[in-house]
Design a protein around this motif. Structure first.
Motif, PDB file in Angstrom:
ATOM      1  N   PHE A 228       0.687  -1.394  -0.170  1.00 36.39           N
ATOM      2  CA  PHE A 228       0.145  -0.001  -0.129  1.00 36.39           C
ATOM      3  C   PHE A 228       0.749   1.106   0.069  1.00 36.39           C
ATOM      4  N   SER A 229       0.600   2.266  -1.083  1.00 37.37           N
ATOM      5  CA  SER A 229       0.951   3.637  -0.749  1.00 37.37           C
ATOM      6  C   SER A 229       0.550   4.236   0.459  1.00 37.37           C
ATOM      7  N   LEU A 230       1.381   4.830   1.233  1.00 30.61           N
ATOM      8  CA  LEU A 230       1.094   5.931   2.414  1.00 30.61           C
ATOM      9  C   LEU A 230       0.667   7.027   1.995  1.00 30.61           C
ATOM     10  N   ASP A 231      -0.330   7.765   2.744  1.00 30.03           N
ATOM     11  CA  ASP A 231      -0.638   9.043   2.728  1.00 30.03           C
ATOM     12  C   ASP A 231      -0.545  10.029   3.716  1.00 30.03           C
ATOM     13  N   GLY A 232       1.011  10.198   3.974  1.00 34.42           N
ATOM     14  CA  GLY A 232       1.396  10.928   5.150  1.00 34.42           C
ATOM     15  C   GLY A 232       1.263  10.032   6.429  1.00 34.42           C
ATOM     16  N   LYS A 233       1.075  10.668   7.627  1.00 33.52           N
ATOM     17  CA  LYS A 233       1.024   9.919   8.734  1.00 33.52           C
ATOM     18  C   LYS A 233       0.112   8.822   9.008  1.00 33.52           C
ATOM     19  N   HIS A 234      -1.290   9.193   8.411  1.00 35.40           N
ATOM     20  CA  HIS A 234      -2.059   8.361   8.720  1.00 35.40           C
ATOM     21  C   HIS A 234      -2.822   7.771   7.284  1.00 35.40           C
ATOM     22  N   SER A 235      -2.903   6.440   7.384  1.00 36.90           N
ATOM     23  CA  SER A 235      -3.242   5.822   6.186  1.00 36.90           C
ATOM     24  C   SER A 235      -4.304   4.668   6.439  1.00 36.90           C
ATOM     25  N   ARG A 236      -5.094   4.296   5.767  1.00 33.58           N
ATOM     26  CA  ARG A 236      -6.007   3.115   5.831  1.00 33.58           C
ATOM     27  C   ARG A 236      -5.523   2.297   4.959  1.00 33.58           C
ATOM     28  N   TYR A 237      -6.091   0.959   5.301  1.00 37.91           N
ATOM     29  CA  TYR A 237      -5.489  -0.382   4.329  1.00 37.91           C
ATOM     30  C   TYR A 237      -6.792  -1.500   4.188  1.00 37.91           C
ATOM     31  N   SER A 238      -6.830  -2.191   3.321  1.00 42.15           N
ATOM     32  CA  SER A 238      -7.911  -3.370   3.525  1.00 42.15           C
ATOM     33  C   SER A 238      -7.256  -4.342   2.778  1.00 42.15           C
ATOM     34  N   VAL A 239      -7.372  -5.564   3.102  1.00 40.98           N
ATOM     35  CA  VAL A 239      -6.678  -6.642   2.568  1.00 40.98           C
ATOM     36  C   VAL A 239      -7.843  -8.051   2.234  1.00 40.98           C
ATOM     37  N   SER A 240      -8.166  -8.491   1.178  1.00 37.01           N
ATOM     38  CA  SER A 240      -9.038  -9.486   0.986  1.00 37.01           C
ATOM     39  C   SER A 240      -8.064 -10.764   0.875  1.00 37.01           C
ATOM     40  N   LEU A 241      -8.887 -11.590   1.422  1.00 36.65           N
ATOM     41  CA  LEU A 241      -8.240 -13.191   1.350  1.00 36.65           C
ATOM     42  C   LEU A 241      -9.190 -14.094   0.550  1.00 36.65           C
ATOM     43  N   MET A 242      -8.447 -14.970   0.125  1.00 34.98           N
ATOM     44  CA  MET A 242      -9.201 -15.947  -0.769  1.00 34.98           C
ATOM     45  C   MET A 242      -9.927 -16.824  -0.140  1.00 34.98           C
ATOM     46  N   GLU A 243     -11.141 -17.130  -0.378  1.00 36.85           N
ATOM     47  CA  GLU A 243     -12.154 -18.008   0.447  1.00 36.85           C
ATOM     48  C   GLU A 243     -11.756 -19.413   0.026  1.00 36.85           C
ATOM     49  N   GLY A 244     -12.362 -20.517   0.636  1.00 37.24           N
ATOM     50  CA  GLY A 244     -12.045 -21.669   0.156  1.00 37.24           C
ATOM     51  C   GLY A 244     -10.796 -22.461   0.736  1.00 37.24           C
ATOM     52  N   ASP A 245      -9.839 -22.122  -0.021  1.00 37.55           N
ATOM     53  CA  ASP A 245      -8.477 -22.911   0.327  1.00 37.55           C
ATOM     54  C   ASP A 245      -7.946 -22.175   1.468  1.00 37.55           C
ATOM     55  N   PHE A 246      -7.995 -20.979   1.544  1.00 33.70           N
ATOM     56  CA  PHE A 246      -7.147 -20.244   2.678  1.00 33.70           C
ATOM     57  C   PHE A 246      -7.980 -19.715   3.930  1.00 33.70           C
ATOM     58  N   VAL A 247      -9.297 -19.305   3.612  1.00 31.41           N
ATOM     59  CA  VAL A 247      -9.994 -18.767   4.655  1.00 31.41           C
ATOM     60  C   VAL A 247     -11.698 -19.262   4.546  1.00 31.41           C
ATOM     61  N   ASP A 248     -11.702 -20.157   5.426  1.00 33.05           N
ATOM     62  CA  ASP A 248     -13.286 -20.577   5.341  1.00 33.05           C
ATOM     63  C   ASP A 248     -13.670 -20.816   6.888  1.00 33.05           C
ATOM     64  N   GLU A 249     -14.952 -21.220   7.116  1.00 31.87           N
ATOM     65  CA  GLU A 249     -15.256 -21.543   8.441  1.00 31.87           C
ATOM     66  C   GLU A 249     -14.315 -22.466   9.501  1.00 31.87           C
ATOM     67  N   LYS A 250     -13.611 -23.106   8.929  1.00 32.00           N
ATOM     68  CA  LYS A 250     -12.728 -24.045   9.680  1.00 32.00           C
ATOM     69  C   LYS A 250     -11.439 -23.215  10.049  1.00 32.00           C
ATOM     70  N   GLN A 251     -11.072 -22.239   9.480  1.00 31.85           N
ATOM     71  CA  GLN A 251     -10.106 -20.916   9.903  1.00 31.85           C
ATOM     72  C   GLN A 251     -10.602 -20.043  10.884  1.00 31.85           C
ATOM     73  N   TYR A 252     -11.893 -19.944  11.234  1.00 36.04           N
ATOM     74  CA  TYR A 252     -12.337 -18.901  12.027  1.00 36.04           C
ATOM     75  C   TYR A 252     -12.054 -19.215  13.388  1.00 36.04           C
ATOM     76  N   TRP A 253     -11.908 -18.035  13.971  1.00 34.71           N
ATOM     77  CA  TRP A 253     -11.271 -18.231  15.692  1.00 34.71           C
ATOM     78  C   TRP A 253     -12.658 -18.234  16.486  1.00 34.71           C
ATOM     79  N   THR A 254     -12.538 -19.441  17.372  1.00 35.12           N
ATOM     80  CA  THR A 254     -13.664 -19.792  18.410  1.00 35.12           C
ATOM     81  C   THR A 254     -12.941 -20.326  19.568  1.00 35.12           C
ATOM     82  N   PRO A 255     -13.562 -20.299  20.631  1.00 38.43           N
ATOM     83  CA  PRO A 255     -12.824 -20.775  21.967  1.00 38.43           C
ATOM     84  C   PRO A 255     -12.584 -22.260  21.899  1.00 38.43           C
ATOM     85  N   GLU A 256     -13.149 -22.810  20.915  1.00 39.47           N
ATOM     86  CA  GLU A 256     -12.855 -24.445  20.704  1.00 39.47           C
ATOM     87  C   GLU A 256     -11.950 -24.281  19.773  1.00 39.47           C
TER      88      GLU A 256
END
Length: 583
Positions: A228-256
């Motif tokens: 990401f290019s930065l806009d001075g001292k304060h910058s926003r960012y957003s990262v999309s992750l691929m569903e299925g192989d990398f991020v699915d319900e089995k990768q969610y955080w839970t107490p279990e």
């Protein structure tokens, strides 16, 4: 035996190069408040006592153990830069000092901070001797003022009621860490399971860096790198992750299944790395559904919480070690709890870090002040924002509590100004972090601006709970002798949790001024029977969870499931059976 906290102090945002400053410091009381006129701040004047940082003088772990009030204290320590540390930007970091703190480095004033529970840091590069000895001097002033946020620390000369021996001065770790020409001064992560992404903001010290590089890993494998290019001292960012192989319900955080994604945060200027830190997060969502239930990852979440005040016999509010924090979480889970309401304290960062790792829900609560006035409002809102900036990055944190039991807003039942302050704290909290629900004034006299209705009731029996806690009665009921809803405010279907109850003491411990919230049980069997009765009443109600008082005995308050040494008082397996039995 001396205890030294020598682990890296801020595990949630860790730099590789750092220099620990915990251990022995010179120390002095300054009851006359004339240390500056004696040139203490120059670093050239030796102090006459010794103290083990980060433990405070009131407790034995410090090597002093003096409960006499001393409002102003001084610290002095010398250090040398190690190999490879010269020529870099040096950041002097404090996890917490209570309450007003001034810092000098080699005689130069380097930092001033107000607040007893929030971390702070300062760029001390201009003041350092690269090849010689450097001296840090710290002055802390801890006023006996009920108008400043102090949590459960007594503002009198002795403990009283449920307020305890205070902790004055440095009470969490101190260290120096190193970066390049620019450095990350703030970074946050907010996961979003609905879009399979995470986002946030990055703030740099000087705004000279021009690029942010995020590298995401899961289960030891790199799954994403994004620039990401930065806009001075304060910058926003957003990262999309691929569903299925990398991020699915089995990768969610839970107490279990407390799954975690690891992120390297790299700051660059003109193609060169100037800062690098390591963090992590859990892909999870905390929300409230249309039926008025708290959900985790869009599924109902029943919270079985323990009230944890975070006190230790030898060190007060300073955890003796990371292992002791891990012990408390593991003991809580062994007794049937899936989380803790950390009460009147923003805890050592390792508590939340371990909770993320071990799958343990946490509630983050603002330590109270006790005298409503404009100065209290200013002090609490400032420090609460500093706490939120850190707490929001811990996956385990699932609820915020700005106010507790009308402490600091004693007339909130009828005073419109105090009600408006509570509403302001609610909206301020959501403005900083809108990803968690809020229990605005937990306990009673609740305002309408709240996501959760937290009720405190130290009833002896749970026999009438189902009738007592009919939602139709919430607007007019007095569960603990205090009206549940503030005047002019109405219950509007929020999730309801019984966030303090129990407090059953053992009769054998009720002596010499010690006490519990409920009259003492004569035997363990009587204790279990009374607890079973309370839990039966709770599970008959449409509560979204509960919080039992409390994890450990604390000084004069002896209603813990563990004793003051954090050792079990009861059969953990039996407690687990009772707390988890929803039949």
């Amino acid at each position: 035996m001396k205890t030294i906290r020598n682990e890296y102090p801020r595990p949630q945002f860790k730099r590789d190069e750092w220099l620990p400053l915990n251990g022995e410091w010179e120390f002095a009381y300054d009851d006359a408040r004339d240390g500056e006129s004696k040139a203490f701040h120059t670093g050239k004047t030796a102090l006459d006592m010794r103290i083990q940082v980060p433990f405070t003088y009131q407790y034995p772990a410090s090597g002093i153990g003096d409960t006499t009030p001393h409002r102003t204290v001084w610290y002095r320590k010398s250090f040398k830069l190690g190999k490879g540390m010269t020529g870099k930007r040096a950041l002097l970091c404090f996890n917490a000092c209570d309450y007003e703190t001034d810092v000098w480095v080699n005689g130069y004033h380097a930092a001033y901070h107000v607040g007893g529970f929030s971390p702070f840091s300062a760029d001390i590069t201009p003041y350092l001797n690269a090849s010689g000895e450097n001296t840090v001097v710290v002055r802390c002033y801890d006023p006996a003022d009920p108008g400043v946020p102090r949590g459960k620390q007594s503002w009198l000369d002795k403990p009283f009621s449920c307020w305890y021996v205070p902790n004055t001065g440095i009470w969490q770790s101190v260290w120096v860490e190193f970066a390049g020409a620019d450095a990350i001064s703030a970074f946050n992560i907010t996961p979003d399971i609905d879009t399979c992404s995470f986002s946030g903001e990055v703030t740099t010290l000087y705004g000279t860096a021009d690029e942010l590089v995020l590298t995401v890993m899961y289960d030891g494998k790199k799954i994403k790198t994004q620039k990401f290019s930065l806009d001075g001292k304060h910058s926003r960012y957003s990262v999309s992750l691929m569903e299925g192989d990398f991020v699915d319900e089995k990768q969610y955080w839970t107490p279990e299944q407390p799954n975690l994604f690891y992120v390297d945060v790299e700051l660059k200027a003109e193609g060169k790395t100037v800062d690098l830190a390591h963090t992590r997060f859990g892909m999870r969502k905390v929300s409230i559904d249309n039926g008025g239930k708290v959900t985790l990852n869009n599924r109902p979440l029943y919270q079985r919480l323990i009230l944890d005040q975070g006190y230790w016999k030898e060190s007060g509010i300073t955890p003796p070690s990371v292992d002791e924090l891990k012990h408390d979480i593991e003991m809580s889970k062994a007794m049937g709890f899936n989380g803790a309401r950390k009460h009147q304290k923003f805890e050592d960062p390792y508590f939340y870090y371990l909770a993320d790792e071990l799958g343990f829900l946490t509630w983050c609560e603002m330590p109270s002040a006790y005298n409503f006035n404009p100065a209290e409002i200013a002090a609490q809102t400032k420090e609460w924002q500093e706490i939120l900036a850190v707490a929001r990055n811990f996956t385990s944190v699932v609820c915020y509590v700005p106010l507790n039991e009308s402490w600091g807003v004693r007339k909130i039942l009828t005073d419109e100004n105090q009600q408006n302050y509570a509403r302001a704290m609610y909206y301020l909290t959501h403005a900083v972090d809108g990803s968690r629900p809020i229990s605005t004034n937990d306990g009673w006299e609740c305002v309408d601006a709240t996501d959760i209705l937290g009720i405190h009731d130290y009833a002896y029996s749970g026999d009438n709970f189902k009738t007592k806690y009919d939602p139709e009665k919430f607007d007019t009921m007095y569960p603990q002798g205090r009206k549940l809803m503030a005047e002019g405010c109405r219950y509007s279907g929020q999730p309801v949790l019984l966030t303090e109850f129990g407090g059953i003491a053992m009769q054998s411990n009720v002596k010499d001024g010690n006490w519990g919230y409920n009259s003492g049980a004569k035997t363990a069997d009587e204790f279990y029977a009374r607890l079973e009765n309370l839990m039966k009443g709770i599970y008959e109600c449409d509560f979204g969870g509960y919080c039992y008082t409390q994890l450990t005995d604390v000084q004069q308050e002896i209603n813990g499931l563990l004793d003051e040494d954090h050792k079990p008082k009861f059969d953990n397996a039996k407690l687990k059976e009772i707390f988890e039995n929803r039949k």
